[in-house]
Each structure stands twice: as C-alpha cells, then as structure tokens.
Write an enzyme that holds these catalytic residues in place. Structure first.
Site, short mmCIF file in Angstrom:
data_model
loop_
_atom_site.label_atom_id
_atom_site.label_comp_id
_atom_site.label_asym_id
_atom_site.label_seq_id
_atom_site.Cartn_x
_atom_site.Cartn_y
_atom_site.Cartn_z
N ASN A 25 0.71 -1.41 -0.32
CA ASN A 25 -0.09 0.00 -0.12
C ASN A 25 0.36 0.87 -0.18
O ASN A 25 0.49 2.40 -0.99
CB ASN A 25 -0.12 -0.03 1.36
CG ASN A 25 -2.46 -1.18 1.28
OD1 ASN A 25 -2.89 -0.77 0.73
ND2 ASN A 25 -2.41 -2.00 1.69
N LEU A 96 1.16 -2.47 12.66
CA LEU A 96 0.18 -3.05 13.81
C LEU A 96 0.90 -2.70 14.94
O LEU A 96 -0.16 -2.99 15.41
CB LEU A 96 1.08 -4.45 13.82
CG LEU A 96 0.96 -5.13 12.15
CD1 LEU A 96 1.55 -6.41 12.47
CD2 LEU A 96 -0.69 -4.77 11.35
N LEU A 98 -0.30 0.00 18.37
CA LEU A 98 -1.31 1.22 18.90
C LEU A 98 -0.52 2.80 18.37
O LEU A 98 0.25 2.74 18.57
CB LEU A 98 -1.91 0.73 19.49
CG LEU A 98 -3.11 1.43 20.72
CD1 LEU A 98 -4.46 1.04 19.51
CD2 LEU A 98 -3.87 0.92 21.21
N ASN A 113 -5.75 5.41 8.71
CA ASN A 113 -5.83 3.87 8.30
C ASN A 113 -6.84 2.70 7.61
O ASN A 113 -7.68 3.87 7.51
CB ASN A 113 -6.22 3.44 9.99
CG ASN A 113 -5.04 1.15 9.72
OD1 ASN A 113 -4.36 1.44 9.84
ND2 ASN A 113 -5.90 0.87 10.87
N HIS A 115 -8.31 -0.40 7.26
CA HIS A 115 -8.22 -2.16 7.58
C HIS A 115 -8.72 -3.40 6.75
O HIS A 115 -10.15 -2.71 5.96
CB HIS A 115 -9.24 -1.82 8.43
CG HIS A 115 -8.95 -3.23 9.89
ND1 HIS A 115 -8.39 -3.45 10.63
CD2 HIS A 115 -10.00 -4.12 9.91
CE1 HIS A 115 -9.14 -4.97 11.00
NE2 HIS A 115 -9.95 -5.01 10.73
N GLU A 185 -7.91 -2.62 -1.81
CA GLU A 185 -6.99 -1.72 -1.05
C GLU A 185 -5.65 -0.82 -1.56
O GLU A 185 -5.64 0.86 -2.07
CB GLU A 185 -5.61 -2.29 -0.30
CG GLU A 185 -6.73 -2.88 1.21
CD GLU A 185 -5.64 -3.18 1.88
OE1 GLU A 185 -6.72 -2.98 3.14
OE2 GLU A 185 -5.16 -3.59 1.77
C1 GAR Z 1 -3.52 -4.37 4.42
O1 GAR Z 1 -3.99 -5.29 3.86
C2 GAR Z 1 -3.56 -3.93 5.20
O2 GAR Z 1 -4.88 -3.50 5.33
C3 GAR Z 1 -3.45 -4.75 6.86
O3 GAR Z 1 -2.49 -4.89 6.60
C4 GAR Z 1 -1.67 -4.92 5.03
C5 GAR Z 1 -0.56 -4.68 4.87
O4 GAR Z 1 -0.40 -4.91 3.46
N1 GAR Z 1 -4.08 -3.84 8.11
C6 GAR Z 1 -4.10 -4.07 9.27
O5 GAR Z 1 -4.65 -5.44 9.16
C7 GAR Z 1 -4.48 -3.48 10.06
N2 GAR Z 1 -5.23 -3.95 11.36
P1 GAR Z 1 0.87 -4.00 2.95
O6 GAR Z 1 2.14 -4.01 3.69
O7 GAR Z 1 1.28 -4.66 1.81
O8 GAR Z 1 0.27 -2.66 2.37
#
Ligand code: GAR
Length: 201
Positions: A25, A96, A98, A113, A115, A185
């Site tokens: 992302n 990840l 808080l 954020n 999710h 995303e």
């Molecule tokens: C993403 O899917 C994001 O939504 C999730 O981690 C992934 C990161 O992917 N976030 C959570 O689960 C937060 N609770 P990336 O490192 O490839 O962007």
C-alpha cells in the site's frame, strides 16, 4: 493589454507513512503522490528494521526512519521528527502498533488507517492481515471489504471515512480474499488520502 499573472505557488501537503511489513500500500501511495501537485510523501517510518517497505521507500528516494518500542511509547522523538518536517497527514499502511497519545493529540483527525475488513466487524487487537480474512471466511460472510478510518486510542475504532466492499463467492479461499482485498486497497487508498488532504485547512 493586462499582463497575465501566474497563480501563487501552493505549498505541497506532506505525508508520513507508517508501515510494519511489505508496504504494498505504501508503494501505491508513493506512486500516486510522486508527481502530484497537492502532496508528497515526505517520510516513511517503520518499527521493523527488516520491513520490505524500507526497500520500497529507497526505490522512490524517500527518506525512511526505523524506531523501536521505547522510542515510540516513552519519548517524543517521533512526534518531534514529524513536527520538524511539517507533516500534515499521517497514513498508516499495514502498521501494527497502537498510536500513542502524544501523536493523537498533535495530529487530531490527521492520522488515518486502512483495515482489511468492513469495520466494526473483524477489527481489534490481533486482527490484521490473514487473521482477518480467516475470521471472515470462518464466519461464512457473504461479503467483505476494506475500511479507511481515522485513528484513535483503540484498535480500529476511529470514525469511518469510507468503505469499499466485494462479494465473497462460495469457492473463495484465503488466497482469493487476500487478493480481492489488496486490489481494493491499492485502487482506493491513495485516492481517499487525496480527498482527506483536500479537506485539510
Ligand atoms: C493491508 O491489507 C492492511 O489493510 C492490513 O495490513 C496489510 C498491509 O499490507 N492492515 C491491517 O490488518 C491493520 N489491522 P501491505 O504491507 O502490503 O501494504
């Protein structure tokens, strides 16, 4: 004849991205704002010195900063760093931990954020990545999606900005869900960030 005047140059808004892992992302966000008149990605931050997002930031020649738990929770080092760079918006992208109170207070409605589920369902501590998709599948949900939301002192509880959803087909397994979530995303997060930035004073 009246001389034409150029519009006053506007100062670009400045984004800081926090990520703990791969950073796909973050990659899309850096791509989106690489040649964007409104904003730039000024800094990438991570709690994980092994995170692939560091390589991605380097590819875009964007500075990166690694911090540890003590620095994050027991000092103002990160706050001071963000303030010294005049950061306008903090974007969490697979981050990840808080967010501590000092950052929440300094950036009201300026930390967002993403999710990988339709909050308020399937959120909370420990709900990230595949754990979320597995829980969604186990619950027999007919649809899932993504939530982009403001960040507060609780995991995944801040005000929702936007959600995007998709249908879960009977044959969908973990891999399909993961893929569909990632597509959504990548498609939407940079655009929603741009909308949020436009509303900032
Ligand atoms: C993403 O899917 C994001 O939504 C999730 O981690 C992934 C990161 O992917 N976030 C959570 O689960 C937060 N609770 P990336 O490192 O490839 O962007």
């Amino acid at each position: 004849m009246a001389a034409t005047t150029d519009p006053a140059p506007t100062v670009k808004k400045r984004i800081a991205i926090f990520a703990s892992g791969s950073g796909s992302n973050a990659q899309k966000i850096m791509e989106h704002f690489k040649k964007n008149a409104l904003a730039e990605v000024t800094l990438v931050l991570t709690n994980n010195p092994e995170a692939y997002v560091l390589q991605r930031a380097d590819n875009f020649e964007i500075p990166a900063h690694v911090f540890n738990r003590r620095t994050f929770y027991q000092s103002d080092e990160i706050l001071k760093l963000l303030q010294s760079l005049n950061i306008d918006l903090v974007v969490l992208a697979g981050f990840l931990w808080l967010v501590p109170q000092n950052l929440l207070e300094a950036f009201p409605n300026r930390i967002i954020n993403i999710h990988p589920a339709l909050l308020p369902a399937f959120g909370g501590k420990g709900m990230y990545g595949d754990y979320v998709h597995q829980a969604v599948l186990l619950a027999g949900e007919k649809e899932s999606g993504i939530t982009i939301h403001y960040v507060n002192e609780h995991f995944d509880k801040g005000e929702i900005i936007q959600q995007f959803r998709f249908k879960i087909e009977p044959n969908d397994q973990l891999e399909n869900i993961r893929f569909k979530i990632q597509q959504l995303e990548h498609q939407h997060y940079p655009k929603v960030i741009e909308q949020v930035l436009k509303k900032l004073k």
